[in-house]
Design an enzyme around this catalytic site. Sequence first.
Site, PDB file in Angstrom:
ATOM      1  N   GLU A  55       6.080   9.349 -21.267  1.00  0.00           N
ATOM      2  CA  GLU A  55       6.257  10.743 -20.861  1.00  0.00           C
ATOM      3  C   GLU A  55       6.119  11.687 -22.074  1.00  0.00           C
ATOM      4  O   GLU A  55       6.724  11.448 -23.119  1.00  0.00           O
ATOM      5  CB  GLU A  55       7.651  10.898 -20.245  1.00  0.00           C
ATOM      6  N   LYS A 128       6.021  15.790 -11.528  1.00  0.00           N
ATOM      7  CA  LYS A 128       7.390  15.254 -11.446  1.00  0.00           C
ATOM      8  C   LYS A 128       8.204  15.985 -10.389  1.00  0.00           C
ATOM      9  O   LYS A 128       8.359  17.210 -10.448  1.00  0.00           O
ATOM     10  CB  LYS A 128       8.047  15.399 -12.825  1.00  0.00           C
ATOM     11  N   CYS A 165       9.993   9.431 -15.231  1.00  0.00           N
ATOM     12  CA  CYS A 165      11.366   9.377 -15.753  1.00  0.00           C
ATOM     13  C   CYS A 165      12.437   9.521 -14.658  1.00  0.00           C
ATOM     14  O   CYS A 165      12.688   8.571 -13.935  1.00  0.00           O
ATOM     15  CB  CYS A 165      11.539  10.404 -16.865  1.00  0.00           C
TER      16      CYS A 165
END
Lengths: 306, 306
Positions: A55, A128, A165
């Site tokens: 990331e 995300k 994440c």
Amino acid sequence: MHDNAISKRIDRMSNIKVALIQQSCQSNVAQNLHKSIAMIHQAASDGAQLVVLQELHRTYYFCQSENQKCFDLAEPIPGPTTHVFSSLAAELNIVIVASIFERRTAGIYHNTAVVLDTDGSIAGIYRKMHIPDDPDYYEKYYFTPGDTGFKPVQTSLGKIGILICWDQWFPEAARLLALAGAQILVCPTAIGWDGDDSVDEQQRQLFAWQTMQRSHAIANAIPLISANRTGFEKNPNKEDRGILFWGHSFIVGEQGETLAQASQDEEELLTGNVNFKRCEQVRQQWPFLRDRRIDAYKELEKRYCE
Amino acid sequence: MHDNAISKRIDRMSNIKVALIQQSCQSNVAQNLHKSIAMIHQAASDGAQLVVLQELHRTYYFCQSENQKCFDLAEPIPGPTTHVFSSLAAELNIVIVASIFERRTAGIYHNTAVVLDTDGSIAGIYRKMHIPDDPDYYEKYYFTPGDTGFKPVQTSLGKIGILICWDQWFPEAARLLALAGAQILVCPTAIGWDGDDSVDEQQRQLFAWQTMQRSHAIANAIPLISANRTGFEKNPNKEDRGILFWGHSFIVGEQGETLAQASQDEEELLTGNVNFKRCEQVRQQWPFLRDRRIDAYKELEKRYCE
């Protein structure tokens, strides 16, 4: 073609060599990029067909503080960084999953994964969806929640499902990607320890992090690649404090079993072999998707049910 | 009351000693029941306040074949078995989770968990929602899919969420129980190995089974108790074949960490301490429930989305 030859051809198409890159990052963006590129070259020469970067690999982890100047690190898609990886993907005939701090327009910035296909084209992006916010991870300040939904990206190797994440803690996300046809899950991530936590607590966190991602592989019978950052990054606002990114990037098979495991503190190129045919066999053996009680899941759309 | 005394009182209410019983079963129902009762007495004298029995602990695992005579093993709720455990719960002042082959009416039979509260009352039931069917586990023949939904049972100790065996592979089920307020998850189960699988495959299956359940604890920050059967049970239709139930019952905390772990082949009483206050702290530390993207989960109600 003889049956045997057909079968061998199918086997070849089902077998994919995958790689991930675990690296440390500095404030010098060019240096970070240079390191990623060198390791991607190494991955390709090792035979990897899919390479996953961690990331926000281009920059240090700027979310340790809320600082308006950091929005200057954002860039459009397509943009300078996707141009670099697009050329590289085409040159090496591989698929690359890169992670970009995306400037979509003035005031809308995302934490976005971009998939570059073997011909250098942008196969697709994923923004995300789940955005964290806790001390030293002030992501809600920087990242507008994604609006792509959980759709895998079709590439010449197959359908790639992406979890960035914080996303990886949500079984709903992994399931939705599997239901939309993902054949492999990839997780670019940046997670580490706070120096205040005890060693026991740190180990519980690391174990929970790996266990949760393994469970996505198991529940959906698809392999998973998790690329994490390594190294210590100082907090700009706190004397002698910062995040020790815990590395431990890993690749697991469709039963959650370890295929490859990185160390805590080394920069590493990790490779593993996945087999899509074997995934279907596992789904036949343990047919979870057949037995989901879709008539009884409605309340998953609620915040709380009491 | 001084702050300190109040705090101690809350601590006492939040701490619960839990137990599970891992046993082998024979065709003699009375013997199986006698063994369960003896071990429950032992658990109570060890201080356990909640005792979880394994799936279908009263009988051998009859689902290895499809045999109409086996429906004679079913019984109503309330019925002879719940009467026994109801008296026992009241006598010992504990909560018991029992597993019953329920005859609801002619032609409707369920795989049902019954929760007996400390006063001997039936606090609630849960009927297994996900029903498996694969070689040697012909459960779709015997068990009508549950219609209770995923609702925890309120007891004097707190809200207990139940997952029965196959249910435990579905993260949707654990999440729904947590969203409905479950403070602890319990999994009565009966799972084992087929002698044809390699040792490696057997180990992958066992690891996947534990990992999946640990992930429910982590994703929802609640402890979990999984009670499995042990011992070999012969298949009535196949010479020298059967299921080797793999034991390995366990208790994990709200970060998926092991609190207690049983062996593969011994009958065991396992105990552990859980703390509901600690669960809330973990939810504050890693606020997954805050960040669920409930606007984007609609397709979880679909069988497949391609």
